[in-house]
Motif scaffolding. Structure first.
Motif, PDB file in Angstrom:
ATOM      1  N   ARG A   1       5.445   4.027  13.442  1.00 23.72           N
ATOM      2  CA  ARG A   1       5.151   5.443  13.188  1.00 23.72           C
ATOM      3  C   ARG A   1       5.261   6.264  14.468  1.00 23.72           C
ATOM      4  O   ARG A   1       5.835   7.363  14.477  1.00 23.72           O
ATOM      5  CB  ARG A   1       3.754   5.587  12.582  1.00 23.72           C
ATOM      6  N   LEU A   2       4.696   5.730  15.552  1.00 24.72           N
ATOM      7  CA  LEU A   2       4.744   6.454  16.822  1.00 24.72           C
ATOM      8  C   LEU A   2       6.185   6.630  17.287  1.00 24.72           C
ATOM      9  O   LEU A   2       6.572   7.702  17.767  1.00 24.72           O
ATOM     10  CB  LEU A   2       3.915   5.725  17.880  1.00 24.72           C
ATOM     11  N   THR A   3       6.992   5.577  17.132  1.00 20.07           N
ATOM     12  CA  THR A   3       8.388   5.660  17.552  1.00 20.07           C
ATOM     13  C   THR A   3       9.103   6.806  16.852  1.00 20.07           C
ATOM     14  O   THR A   3       9.806   7.607  17.481  1.00 20.07           O
ATOM     15  CB  THR A   3       9.114   4.338  17.273  1.00 20.07           C
ATOM     16  N   GLN A   4       8.941   6.898  15.545  1.00 18.04           N
ATOM     17  CA  GLN A   4       9.585   7.974  14.803  1.00 18.04           C
ATOM     18  C   GLN A   4       9.109   9.340  15.285  1.00 18.04           C
ATOM     19  O   GLN A   4       9.912  10.265  15.469  1.00 18.04           O
ATOM     20  CB  GLN A   4       9.303   7.833  13.311  1.00 18.04           C
ATOM     21  N   GLN A   5       7.819   9.467  15.519  1.00 23.16           N
ATOM     22  CA  GLN A   5       7.266  10.748  15.952  1.00 23.16           C
ATOM     23  C   GLN A   5       7.822  11.174  17.305  1.00 23.16           C
ATOM     24  O   GLN A   5       8.200  12.340  17.490  1.00 23.16           O
ATOM     25  CB  GLN A   5       5.747  10.654  16.025  1.00 23.16           C
TER      26      GLN A   5
ATOM     27  N   PRO B   1       3.157  -1.871  21.868  1.00 28.90           N
ATOM     28  CA  PRO B   1       2.681  -1.795  20.485  1.00 28.90           C
ATOM     29  C   PRO B   1       1.192  -2.066  20.330  1.00 28.90           C
ATOM     30  O   PRO B   1       0.577  -1.570  19.384  1.00 28.90           O
ATOM     31  CB  PRO B   1       3.525  -2.850  19.763  1.00 28.90           C
ATOM     32  N   VAL B   2       0.613  -2.825  21.243  1.00 26.46           N
ATOM     33  CA  VAL B   2      -0.829  -3.068  21.183  1.00 26.46           C
ATOM     34  C   VAL B   2      -1.581  -1.774  21.474  1.00 26.46           C
ATOM     35  O   VAL B   2      -2.527  -1.405  20.772  1.00 26.46           O
ATOM     36  CB  VAL B   2      -1.236  -4.188  22.158  1.00 26.46           C
ATOM     37  N   MET B   3      -1.160  -1.058  22.506  1.00 22.15           N
ATOM     38  CA  MET B   3      -1.785   0.217  22.838  1.00 22.15           C
ATOM     39  C   MET B   3      -1.598   1.233  21.718  1.00 22.15           C
ATOM     40  O   MET B   3      -2.458   2.093  21.480  1.00 22.15           O
ATOM     41  CB  MET B   3      -1.210   0.767  24.150  1.00 22.15           C
ATOM     42  N   CYS B   4      -0.474   1.130  21.011  1.00 22.17           N
ATOM     43  CA  CYS B   4      -0.208   2.050  19.896  1.00 22.17           C
ATOM     44  C   CYS B   4      -1.107   1.784  18.696  1.00 22.17           C
ATOM     45  O   CYS B   4      -1.278   2.663  17.851  1.00 22.17           O
ATOM     46  CB  CYS B   4       1.247   1.927  19.448  1.00 22.17           C
ATOM     47  N   GLY B   5      -1.622   0.549  18.587  1.00 25.02           N
ATOM     48  CA  GLY B   5      -2.461   0.206  17.441  1.00 25.02           C
ATOM     49  C   GLY B   5      -1.879  -0.855  16.534  1.00 25.02           C
ATOM     50  O   GLY B   5      -2.386  -1.073  15.432  1.00 25.02           O
TER      51      GLY B   5
ATOM     52  N   ALA C   1      -1.125   6.158  24.279  1.00 24.71           N
ATOM     53  CA  ALA C   1      -2.573   6.331  24.126  1.00 24.71           C
ATOM     54  C   ALA C   1      -2.956   7.779  23.838  1.00 24.71           C
ATOM     55  O   ALA C   1      -4.149   8.098  23.771  1.00 24.71           O
ATOM     56  CB  ALA C   1      -3.291   5.846  25.380  1.00 24.71           C
ATOM     57  N   ALA C   2      -1.969   8.640  23.645  1.00 30.35           N
ATOM     58  CA  ALA C   2      -2.267  10.048  23.394  1.00 30.35           C
ATOM     59  C   ALA C   2      -2.794  10.241  21.976  1.00 30.35           C
ATOM     60  O   ALA C   2      -2.383   9.549  21.045  1.00 30.35           O
ATOM     61  CB  ALA C   2      -1.012  10.889  23.595  1.00 30.35           C
ATOM     62  N   SER C   3      -3.693  11.195  21.812  1.00 33.25           N
ATOM     63  CA  SER C   3      -4.206  11.496  20.478  1.00 33.25           C
ATOM     64  C   SER C   3      -3.118  12.069  19.578  1.00 33.25           C
ATOM     65  O   SER C   3      -3.133  11.882  18.358  1.00 33.25           O
ATOM     66  CB  SER C   3      -5.381  12.470  20.573  1.00 33.25           C
ATOM     67  N   ASP C   4      -2.157  12.758  20.186  1.00 29.73           N
ATOM     68  CA  ASP C   4      -1.006  13.299  19.460  1.00 29.73           C
ATOM     69  C   ASP C   4       0.248  12.935  20.258  1.00 29.73           C
ATOM     70  O   ASP C   4       0.684  13.707  21.117  1.00 29.73           O
ATOM     71  CB  ASP C   4      -1.135  14.810  19.292  1.00 29.73           C
ATOM     72  N   PRO C   5       0.851  11.768  20.011  1.00 30.20           N
ATOM     73  CA  PRO C   5       1.999  11.319  20.810  1.00 30.20           C
ATOM     74  C   PRO C   5       3.179  12.283  20.782  1.00 30.20           C
ATOM     75  O   PRO C   5       3.860  12.461  21.794  1.00 30.20           O
ATOM     76  CB  PRO C   5       2.359   9.977  20.179  1.00 30.20           C
ATOM     77  N   ALA C   6       3.430  12.900  19.628  1.00 27.68           N
ATOM     78  CA  ALA C   6       4.551  13.835  19.535  1.00 27.68           C
ATOM     79  C   ALA C   6       4.323  15.054  20.425  1.00 27.68           C
ATOM     80  O   ALA C   6       5.218  15.488  21.159  1.00 27.68           O
ATOM     81  CB  ALA C   6       4.768  14.266  18.087  1.00 27.68           C
ATOM     82  N   ALA C   7       3.117  15.600  20.376  1.00 27.79           N
ATOM     83  CA  ALA C   7       2.803  16.760  21.216  1.00 27.79           C
ATOM     84  C   ALA C   7       2.868  16.389  22.692  1.00 27.79           C
ATOM     85  O   ALA C   7       3.377  17.169  23.515  1.00 27.79           O
ATOM     86  CB  ALA C   7       1.422  17.294  20.868  1.00 27.79           C
TER      87      ALA C   7
END
Length: 211
Positions: A24-28, A13-17, A191-197
């Motif tokens: 939000r990232l988890t849902q994506q 979660p730290v790396m996620c922000g 750390a991806a700019s677009d985690p879903a992609a």
């Protein structure tokens, strides 16, 4: 709950922000094909692990994705996670099984050849083998074992194996062809700019390598 190691996210979660960003990232990424999610937050207090688990576990449940806790059996019990992933210095897996019960998932990290001969290895439901390649995500990681050694170790165990350590899109196909049932990633998604992609692309590469 379906247990599929194909695209295994170790959520930092730290790396996620932070807390909200991790949700939000988890849902994506669940919508984009992540098949297992493990929470690992070494910089956080246990209460924060628990609060985040209460928020993201329902998302995993809705997506039919296993939710695991790294190391901390007490947190897994408190939030009724699907299982835990343990390291070589954590509680023995026989004790973990007694605490968690017969139906929870137990994963074990394997980073040295001698670990393959240990009793814990036989008791694990799946093995996390690596680091296969050098990684900066885990500061106390053992030296990278390399692809050839990963392939050799994979042949010595019957359980499903997820490869971890320095894995991104360029390494994915070779890892799957070497016998991995899946890849475990941290920065490749967190750390991806677009985690879903990033998740969709990794999933496509896994399927292509299997084909």
């Amino acid at each position: 709950m379906k247990f599929d190691l194909s695209l295994y996210l170790v959520l930092d979660p730290v790396m996620c922000g932070g807390f909200d960003a991790a949700i939000r990232l988890t849902q994506q990424v669940l919508d984009a094909g992540v098949t297992t999610l493990q929470l690992r937050a070494p910089q956080w207090k246990k209460r924060d692990w628990l609060h985040l688990s209460y928020r993201i576990m329902p998302l995993c449940c809705d997506a039919n994705v296993a939710y695991l806790i790294n190391d901390h059996i007490d947190i897994a019990l408190a939030c009724d996670a699907d299982g835990v992933h343990l390291g070589q210095g954590d509680l023995p897996l026989a004790v973990a099984r007694q605490l968690l019960g017969p139906d929870k998932i137990l994963g074990l990290s394997i980073s040295q050849l001698q670990h393959l001969q240990g009793e814990d290895c036989l008791l694990a439901d799946y093995l996390g083998v690596g680091p296969v390649f050098p990684t900066g995500t885990k500061q106390d990681a053992d030296p990278a074992i390399g692809l050839a050694q990963f392939r050799d170790w994979r042949k010595q165990v019957e359980q499903p194996v997820v490869a971890i350590g320095g894995i991104g899109l360029p390494e994915t196909a070779d890892i799957i062809r070497a016998g991995a049932d899946g890849i475990a990633v941290v920065s490749a998604i967190c750390a991806a700019s677009d985690p879903a992609a990033a998740s969709r692309t990794l999933g496509q590469r896994i399927q292509e390598a299997r084909a």
